[in-house]
Design an enzyme around this catalytic site. Structure first.
Site, mmCIF file in Angstrom:
data_model
loop_
_atom_site.group_PDB
_atom_site.id
_atom_site.type_symbol
_atom_site.label_atom_id
_atom_site.label_comp_id
_atom_site.label_asym_id
_atom_site.label_seq_id
_atom_site.Cartn_x
_atom_site.Cartn_y
_atom_site.Cartn_z
ATOM 1 N N HIS A 66 9.519 -0.940 61.747
ATOM 2 C CA HIS A 66 8.797 -1.959 62.666
ATOM 3 C C HIS A 66 7.454 -1.233 63.189
ATOM 4 O O HIS A 66 6.690 -1.834 62.823
ATOM 5 C CB HIS A 66 9.697 -2.442 63.603
ATOM 6 N N GLU A 67 7.892 -0.109 63.895
ATOM 7 C CA GLU A 67 6.805 0.554 64.278
ATOM 8 C C GLU A 67 5.710 1.224 63.409
ATOM 9 O O GLU A 67 4.569 1.270 63.389
ATOM 10 C CB GLU A 67 7.250 1.556 65.326
ATOM 11 N N HIS A 70 3.333 -1.460 61.913
ATOM 12 C CA HIS A 70 2.360 -1.562 62.851
ATOM 13 C C HIS A 70 1.212 -0.261 62.663
ATOM 14 O O HIS A 70 0.039 -0.554 62.648
ATOM 15 C CB HIS A 70 2.695 -1.350 64.241
HETATM 16 ZN ZN LIG Z 1 6.095 -4.578 67.204
#
Ligand SMILES: [Zn+2]
Length: 260
Positions: A66-67, A70
């Site tokens: 998830h990170e 980003h």
């Molecule tokens: Zn996030």
């Protein structure tokens, strides 16, 4: 937050673990060890232990994915990325600087929940063929559970309250509609404070009625959101007042994008 253990670079981004990430591992392992022998009985304790540890490790891996999503999109949008740190309440990707357009800010924010959603689908699909019984039920439950917690992670992060991803999306939308980046940041941070206070209140009520220690968890997450949102509001207010000075020249300081 300083990482306790460095995992080196993944996709060019420095990744580290804060010791408190062990909290996530401990919660997931104990949860799995308590529930699965009841849900799918008949396996050896070794099988339950392997399933529990697999769940914890793959969930921490999901937070990292998830990170990283980003971070990779941020870099593509010319935003300098510091390190990713995984800790008790999820992951933090340090973005130094800000997107130049609302559309870029939207892309950086939305890709995290999109990754969690994609992982939810993948884990769900892995679990399905094992759900037919014949000894595979433990695998089905393990991956099915991983699918569900990634789905919860995606949905929770989409709540429009900074510093959650939904708050970043709200900020990008307000920035696009009203044309003022700093005011947009102030409003999404205020939404974050209101949401955080709501979580704390909910957690307190939960504890008060004796519904279980889960209330403490909500209070902890609420406190974190209120603290970060407060700091972001202050920073955006300062940034806005500097921008409005005649000879004002400034750079936005590092922004944080926690996963939860
Ligand atoms: Zn996030």
């Amino acid at each position: 937050m300083k990482a306790t253990l460095s995992l080196g670079r993944i996709a060019g981004v420095r990744v580290g673990l804060h010791w408190s990430v062990l909290g996530i591992v401990a919660i997931l392992v104990s949860l799995a060890l308590a529930r699965w022998p009841v849900m799918v009985p008949g396996y050896s304790w070794v099988a339950y232990a392997v399933a529990a540890v697999t769940t914890a490790v793959l969930f921490v891996g999901s937070l990292l994915a998830h990170e990283l999503a980003h971070a990779v999109v941020a870099r593509r949008e010319d935003v300098d990325v510091g390190a990713i740190t995984l800790w008790l309440l999820g992951g933090v990707a340090q973005l130094r600087g800000d997107a130049t357009t609302p559309a870029a800010a939207l892309r950086i924010a939305v890709v995290g929940p999109a990754m969690s959603l994609a992982l939810a689908v993948v884990f769900g699909l892995i679990s399905l063929p094992f759900a037919g019984g014949d000894g595979g039920m433990l695998v089905a439950v393990t991956f099915g559970y991983l699918g569900v917690i990634n789905l919860v992670l995606a949905v929770f992060n989409l709540i429009p309250a900074a510093p959650l991803d939904g708050g970043r999306i709200l900020r990008a939308a307000l920035w696009h509609w009203r044309g003022d980046r700093d005011k947009a940041a102030v409003w999404s941070a205020r939404a974050g404070r209101v949401f955080g206070i709501g979580l704390i209140a909910l957690g307190a009520v939960w504890l008060f009625v004796g519904a279980g220690a889960d209330g403490l968890w909500w209070i902890l997450i609420g406190l974190f959101i209120v603290t970060v949102a407060g700091a972001e509001e202050q920073q955006a207010t300062l940034s806005g007042s500097l921008r409005n000075r005649p000879a004002g020249d400034h750079h936005a300081a590092g922004r944080r994008v926690p996963a939860r």
